[in-house]
Design a protein around this motif. Structure first.
Motif, PDB file in Angstrom:
ATOM      1  N   THR A  10       0.850  -1.187   0.000  1.00 50.71           N
ATOM      2  CA  THR A  10       0.000   0.000   0.000  1.00 50.71           C
ATOM      3  C   THR A  10       0.887   1.237   0.000  1.00 50.71           C
ATOM      4  N   PRO A  11       0.625   2.204  -0.891  1.00 50.31           N
ATOM      5  CA  PRO A  11       1.413   3.441  -0.848  1.00 50.31           C
ATOM      6  C   PRO A  11       1.380   4.043   0.562  1.00 50.31           C
ATOM      7  N   GLU A  12       2.520   4.556   1.005  1.00 51.73           N
ATOM      8  CA  GLU A  12       2.658   5.014   2.388  1.00 51.73           C
ATOM      9  C   GLU A  12       1.615   6.053   2.785  1.00 51.73           C
ATOM     10  N   GLU A  13       1.298   6.988   1.890  1.00 53.70           N
ATOM     11  CA  GLU A  13       0.295   8.008   2.218  1.00 53.70           C
ATOM     12  C   GLU A  13      -1.065   7.380   2.537  1.00 53.70           C
ATOM     13  N   ILE A  14      -1.399   6.335   1.797  1.00 52.70           N
ATOM     14  CA  ILE A  14      -2.679   5.653   2.021  1.00 52.70           C
ATOM     15  C   ILE A  14      -2.626   4.832   3.304  1.00 52.70           C
ATOM     16  N   ALA A  15      -1.517   4.156   3.542  1.00 52.54           N
ATOM     17  CA  ALA A  15      -1.361   3.369   4.776  1.00 52.54           C
ATOM     18  C   ALA A  15      -1.447   4.279   6.004  1.00 52.54           C
ATOM     19  N   ILE A  16      -0.879   5.465   5.914  1.00 49.91           N
ATOM     20  CA  ILE A  16      -0.978   6.434   7.023  1.00 49.91           C
ATOM     21  C   ILE A  16      -2.438   6.808   7.251  1.00 49.91           C
ATOM     22  N   ARG A  17      -3.169   7.045   6.177  1.00 50.27           N
ATOM     23  CA  ARG A  17      -4.605   7.388   6.281  1.00 50.27           C
ATOM     24  C   ARG A  17      -5.379   6.250   6.958  1.00 50.27           C
ATOM     25  N   HIS A  18      -5.113   5.024   6.556  1.00 52.72           N
ATOM     26  CA  HIS A  18      -5.782   3.873   7.186  1.00 52.72           C
ATOM     27  C   HIS A  18      -5.510   3.857   8.689  1.00 52.72           C
ATOM     28  N   ALA A  19      -4.254   4.088   9.062  1.00 49.69           N
ATOM     29  CA  ALA A  19      -3.892   4.071  10.484  1.00 49.69           C
ATOM     30  C   ALA A  19      -4.573   5.214  11.236  1.00 49.69           C
ATOM     31  N   GLU A  20      -4.603   6.380  10.635  1.00 47.84           N
ATOM     32  CA  GLU A  20      -5.259   7.524  11.293  1.00 47.84           C
ATOM     33  C   GLU A  20      -6.743   7.258  11.510  1.00 47.84           C
ATOM     34  N   ARG A  21      -7.378   6.577  10.566  1.00 45.45           N
ATOM     35  CA  ARG A  21      -8.811   6.299  10.652  1.00 45.45           C
ATOM     36  C   ARG A  21      -9.143   5.141  11.586  1.00 45.45           C
ATOM     37  N   GLU A 163     -14.162   5.411   0.620  1.00 47.59           N
ATOM     38  CA  GLU A 163     -13.236   6.519   0.408  1.00 47.59           C
ATOM     39  C   GLU A 163     -12.348   6.207  -0.796  1.00 47.59           C
ATOM     40  N   GLU A 164     -12.190   7.190  -1.674  1.00 44.37           N
ATOM     41  CA  GLU A 164     -11.240   7.051  -2.771  1.00 44.37           C
ATOM     42  C   GLU A 164      -9.871   7.476  -2.265  1.00 44.37           C
ATOM     43  N   ASN A 165      -8.839   6.725  -2.629  1.00 41.46           N
ATOM     44  CA  ASN A 165      -7.475   7.006  -2.171  1.00 41.46           C
ATOM     45  C   ASN A 165      -6.613   7.454  -3.345  1.00 41.46           C
ATOM     46  N   ASN A 169      -2.607  13.007  -7.105  1.00 38.86           N
ATOM     47  CA  ASN A 169      -3.781  13.205  -7.962  1.00 38.86           C
ATOM     48  C   ASN A 169      -4.136  12.009  -8.838  1.00 38.86           C
ATOM     49  N   HIS A 170      -3.617  10.823  -8.517  1.00 39.15           N
ATOM     50  CA  HIS A 170      -3.961   9.605  -9.242  1.00 39.15           C
ATOM     51  C   HIS A 170      -4.698   8.659  -8.300  1.00 39.15           C
ATOM     52  N   LEU A 171      -5.874   8.220  -8.727  1.00 39.57           N
ATOM     53  CA  LEU A 171      -6.643   7.270  -7.930  1.00 39.57           C
ATOM     54  C   LEU A 171      -5.894   5.946  -7.854  1.00 39.57           C
ATOM     55  N   LYS A 172      -5.552   5.520  -6.639  1.00 38.42           N
ATOM     56  CA  LYS A 172      -4.781   4.296  -6.433  1.00 38.42           C
ATOM     57  C   LYS A 172      -5.610   3.146  -5.888  1.00 38.42           C
ATOM     58  N   GLY A 173      -6.662   3.452  -5.138  1.00 39.23           N
ATOM     59  CA  GLY A 173      -7.458   2.395  -4.540  1.00 39.23           C
ATOM     60  C   GLY A 173      -8.704   2.948  -3.881  1.00 39.23           C
ATOM     61  N   ILE A 174      -9.494   2.038  -3.380  1.00 48.58           N
ATOM     62  CA  ILE A 174     -10.737   2.351  -2.666  1.00 48.58           C
ATOM     63  C   ILE A 174     -10.633   1.716  -1.284  1.00 48.58           C
ATOM     64  N   THR A 175     -10.974   2.467  -0.257  1.00 49.18           N
ATOM     65  CA  THR A 175     -11.028   1.893   1.081  1.00 49.18           C
ATOM     66  C   THR A 175     -12.472   1.914   1.556  1.00 49.18           C
ATOM     67  N   ALA A 176     -12.923   0.762   2.031  1.00 51.55           N
ATOM     68  CA  ALA A 176     -14.259   0.653   2.621  1.00 51.55           C
ATOM     69  C   ALA A 176     -14.085   0.483   4.129  1.00 51.55           C
TER      70      ALA A 176
END
Length: 188
Positions: A10-21, A163-165, A169-176
């Motif tokens: 998982t790209p680090e920015e997205i993994a950080i978002r998952h952890a924050e949430r 949530e779109e991740n 500015n490039h859509l990389k994945g979707i988090t539910a």
């Protein structure tokens, strides 16, 4: 990292978002791979149980966790998530199952049936044996109707937030986010 780890982490920015949430507590990372999400969950002062069936991936994840200074917050388990799920307890189950390699991008409408090692419905059901608080990271081209259906098939139906991740500015994945992880309602 190994070759597969470079395209599957998982790209680090997205993994950080998952952890924050995630809101805290004990996170079960059901398919930890090389540890991208595991590390970010641990950095947020969570206890993490990181599971992967591949001993080499677990070795890489442990090494990566040491580099980030969070190995003491993580229990690494080599094993099959489906065989372990009924004996696991946690506040959040994190599902980032294999998407089938880079070829997933060529599929216009990615079905939950294409997830590995089992379909998305089976993955979700196994995670529900642990907790109703589930975070699921999926391909950007996933069939969102199927993802929403997962919440309806639960008894009682679970809250869901999708949530779109994006990365640069490039859509990389979707988090539910399901259960208490939806809309930041998790109380631990």
């Amino acid at each position: 990292m190994d070759e597969e780890g470079w395209f599957s982490v998982t790209p680090e920015e997205i993994a950080i978002r998952h952890a924050e949430r995630s809101g805290g507590g004990c996170v079960i990372d059901c398919f930890s791979g090389v540890g991208g999400n595991t590390i970010q969950f641990a950095k947020m002062c969570h206890h993490v149980v990181a599971i992967d069936i591949d001993p080499h991936k677990v070795e890489l994840a442990f090494n990566n966790a040491k580099i980030y200074g969070v190995a003491d917050y993580i229990d690494f388990i080599i094993g099959d998530f489906f065989q372990l799920a009924s004996s696991l307890k946690g506040d959040i189950a994190f599902l980032a199952p294999p998407w089938g390699g880079p070829a997933y991008k060529t599929i216009p409408n990615f079905s939950l049936d294409l997830l590995k090692p089992k379909d998305g419905y089976s993955l979700f059901q196994a995670a529900q044996a642990i907790t109703p608080n589930i975070i699921m990271f999926l391909p950007r081209n996933v069939d969102l109707r199927q993802v929403e259906e997962l919440s309806w098939l639960s008894s009682p139906p679970l809250n869901i937030e999708i949530e779109e991740n994006y990365v640069q500015n490039h859509l990389k994945g979707i988090t539910a986010y399901f259960g208490g992880t939806a809309f930041g309602k998790l109380d631990l």
